[in-house]
Motif scaffolding. Sequence first.
Motif, PDB file in Angstrom:
ATOM      1  N   HIS A  38       0.802  -1.224   0.000  1.00 47.98           N
ATOM      2  CA  HIS A  38       0.000   0.000   0.000  1.00 47.98           C
ATOM      3  C   HIS A  38       0.833   1.272   0.000  1.00 47.98           C
ATOM      4  O   HIS A  38       0.324   2.348  -0.315  1.00 47.98           O
ATOM      5  N   VAL A  39       2.126   1.166   0.367  1.00 45.45           N
ATOM      6  CA  VAL A  39       2.962   2.357   0.367  1.00 45.45           C
ATOM      7  C   VAL A  39       3.560   2.631  -1.013  1.00 45.45           C
ATOM      8  O   VAL A  39       4.189   3.662  -1.223  1.00 45.45           O
ATOM      9  N   ARG A  40       3.379   1.722  -1.939  1.00 44.52           N
ATOM     10  CA  ARG A  40       3.909   1.925  -3.280  1.00 44.52           C
ATOM     11  C   ARG A  40       3.029   2.925  -4.048  1.00 44.52           C
ATOM     12  O   ARG A  40       1.829   3.025  -3.799  1.00 44.52           O
ATOM     13  N   PRO A  41       3.607   3.647  -4.997  1.00 46.90           N
ATOM     14  CA  PRO A  41       2.823   4.651  -5.730  1.00 46.90           C
ATOM     15  C   PRO A  41       1.622   4.051  -6.448  1.00 46.90           C
ATOM     16  O   PRO A  41       1.709   2.980  -7.046  1.00 46.90           O
ATOM     17  N   ARG A  42       0.525   4.720  -6.369  1.00 47.21           N
ATOM     18  CA  ARG A  42      -0.698   4.447  -7.139  1.00 47.21           C
ATOM     19  C   ARG A  42      -1.426   3.162  -6.756  1.00 47.21           C
ATOM     20  O   ARG A  42      -2.369   2.756  -7.437  1.00 47.21           O
ATOM     21  N   MET A  43      -1.034   2.537  -5.667  1.00 47.55           N
ATOM     22  CA  MET A  43      -1.710   1.303  -5.268  1.00 47.55           C
ATOM     23  C   MET A  43      -3.157   1.558  -4.854  1.00 47.55           C
ATOM     24  O   MET A  43      -4.033   0.721  -5.066  1.00 47.55           O
ATOM     25  N   ARG A  44      -3.405   2.722  -4.259  1.00 49.04           N
ATOM     26  CA  ARG A  44      -4.786   3.031  -3.876  1.00 49.04           C
ATOM     27  C   ARG A  44      -5.676   3.087  -5.113  1.00 49.04           C
ATOM     28  O   ARG A  44      -6.800   2.565  -5.105  1.00 49.04           O
ATOM     29  N   ARG A  45      -5.174   3.698  -6.165  1.00 50.06           N
ATOM     30  CA  ARG A  45      -5.957   3.782  -7.406  1.00 50.06           C
ATOM     31  C   ARG A  45      -6.223   2.404  -7.991  1.00 50.06           C
ATOM     32  O   ARG A  45      -7.326   2.116  -8.466  1.00 50.06           O
ATOM     33  N   LEU A  46      -5.220   1.537  -7.967  1.00 55.65           N
ATOM     34  CA  LEU A  46      -5.395   0.202  -8.543  1.00 55.65           C
ATOM     35  C   LEU A  46      -6.410  -0.608  -7.745  1.00 55.65           C
ATOM     36  O   LEU A  46      -7.264  -1.296  -8.321  1.00 55.65           O
ATOM     37  N   LEU A  47      -6.349  -0.527  -6.421  1.00 54.10           N
ATOM     38  CA  LEU A  47      -7.291  -1.276  -5.607  1.00 54.10           C
ATOM     39  C   LEU A  47      -8.710  -0.745  -5.782  1.00 54.10           C
ATOM     40  O   LEU A  47      -9.675  -1.524  -5.817  1.00 54.10           O
ATOM     41  N   ALA A  48      -8.850   0.564  -5.908  1.00 52.18           N
ATOM     42  CA  ALA A  48     -10.169   1.135  -6.161  1.00 52.18           C
ATOM     43  C   ALA A  48     -10.700   0.676  -7.513  1.00 52.18           C
ATOM     44  O   ALA A  48     -11.893   0.369  -7.658  1.00 52.18           O
ATOM     45  N   LEU A  49      -9.822   0.588  -8.507  1.00 49.93           N
ATOM     46  CA  LEU A  49     -10.229   0.118  -9.831  1.00 49.93           C
ATOM     47  C   LEU A  49     -10.661  -1.344  -9.786  1.00 49.93           C
ATOM     48  O   LEU A  49     -11.607  -1.745 -10.472  1.00 49.93           O
ATOM     49  N   ALA A  50      -9.986  -2.135  -8.951  1.00 47.20           N
ATOM     50  CA  ALA A  50     -10.334  -3.553  -8.827  1.00 47.20           C
ATOM     51  C   ALA A  50     -11.725  -3.753  -8.246  1.00 47.20           C
ATOM     52  O   ALA A  50     -12.313  -4.828  -8.392  1.00 47.20           O
ATOM     53  N   ASP A  51     -12.253  -2.729  -7.606  1.00 43.16           N
ATOM     54  CA  ASP A  51     -13.601  -2.820  -7.044  1.00 43.16           C
ATOM     55  C   ASP A  51     -14.675  -2.563  -8.093  1.00 43.16           C
ATOM     56  O   ASP A  51     -15.847  -2.862  -7.862  1.00 43.16           O
ATOM     57  N   THR A  52     -14.289  -1.994  -9.243  1.00 40.16           N
ATOM     58  CA  THR A  52     -15.286  -1.609 -10.235  1.00 40.16           C
ATOM     59  C   THR A  52     -15.123  -2.309 -11.578  1.00 40.16           C
ATOM     60  O   THR A  52     -16.083  -2.391 -12.349  1.00 40.16           O
ATOM     61  N   GLU A  53     -13.919  -2.798 -11.885  1.00 45.15           N
ATOM     62  CA  GLU A  53     -13.673  -3.473 -13.161  1.00 45.15           C
ATOM     63  C   GLU A  53     -13.849  -4.986 -12.983  1.00 45.15           C
ATOM     64  O   GLU A  53     -13.121  -5.610 -12.205  1.00 45.15           O
ATOM     65  N   PRO A  54     -14.796  -5.606 -13.696  1.00 43.24           N
ATOM     66  CA  PRO A  54     -15.131  -7.022 -13.444  1.00 43.24           C
ATOM     67  C   PRO A  54     -13.947  -7.987 -13.520  1.00 43.24           C
ATOM     68  O   PRO A  54     -13.808  -8.861 -12.660  1.00 43.24           O
TER      69      PRO A  54
END
Length: 224
Positions: free
Chosen positions: A113-129
């Motif tokens: 989670h401390v790596r760059p842009r991980m928050r964005r990727l995890l949020a995307l994983a919640d919406t992209e099937p």
Amino acid sequence: MTASKPSPAPEDRRRRKALRTRDALATAACDLILERGPAAATVEAIAERADVTRRTFSRHFAGKEDAALDFVRRDGDRVNALLRARPAGEPPLLAYRRAVHAWLADPEDPAWHVRPRMRRLLALADTEPDLFAAYQRIRLDAQAESIRIVADRLGADAAVDVRPAAVVDAAAGALIAALRLWARAGSSDSPDADLAALVERAYDALAAEAAAAAAARDSPATRA
């Protein structure tokens, strides 16, 4: 005369090279999916960015979603290793919580989670099937191993004893709830931006609700 260090064994060199290739592919997949979107980030583009062949990609990953979320698999393995190392007499729910805490607090090998842009990727994983499906599959594999570890700690057969799965599903559920809030926070200024603190709050809430439910169950006023 200073003795020279022995050269690494060939299998060690091959293993390190394979790990570097896997890391390069995972990083390329994550970057391209965030830059172009999941549909436009092709396996061929990921392999090209990592400077390997399409065949090399297939030796490491089943698909681009698995590559982008490889950090989830690795950190699931880390949590399970930490869980396995917890003291034998520690209650399993507490052992899982402390394993997660150790993972998040490790300064030498920081959690993903401390790596760059991980928050964005995890949020995307919640919406992209497709990303969501890969995330769920990786997560469930990690939980299956956690269940085996907890069953061993309890001396239980997870096929017939509900306790290992109940403990792991509850503990992992609290972690997932914290991760979702953290991913949606979107800003370092949000009160939910500190993942470690958010995880502790989630486990405190789980423990409080379990204690309240047990007290209510045992109260004469609430007995059916």
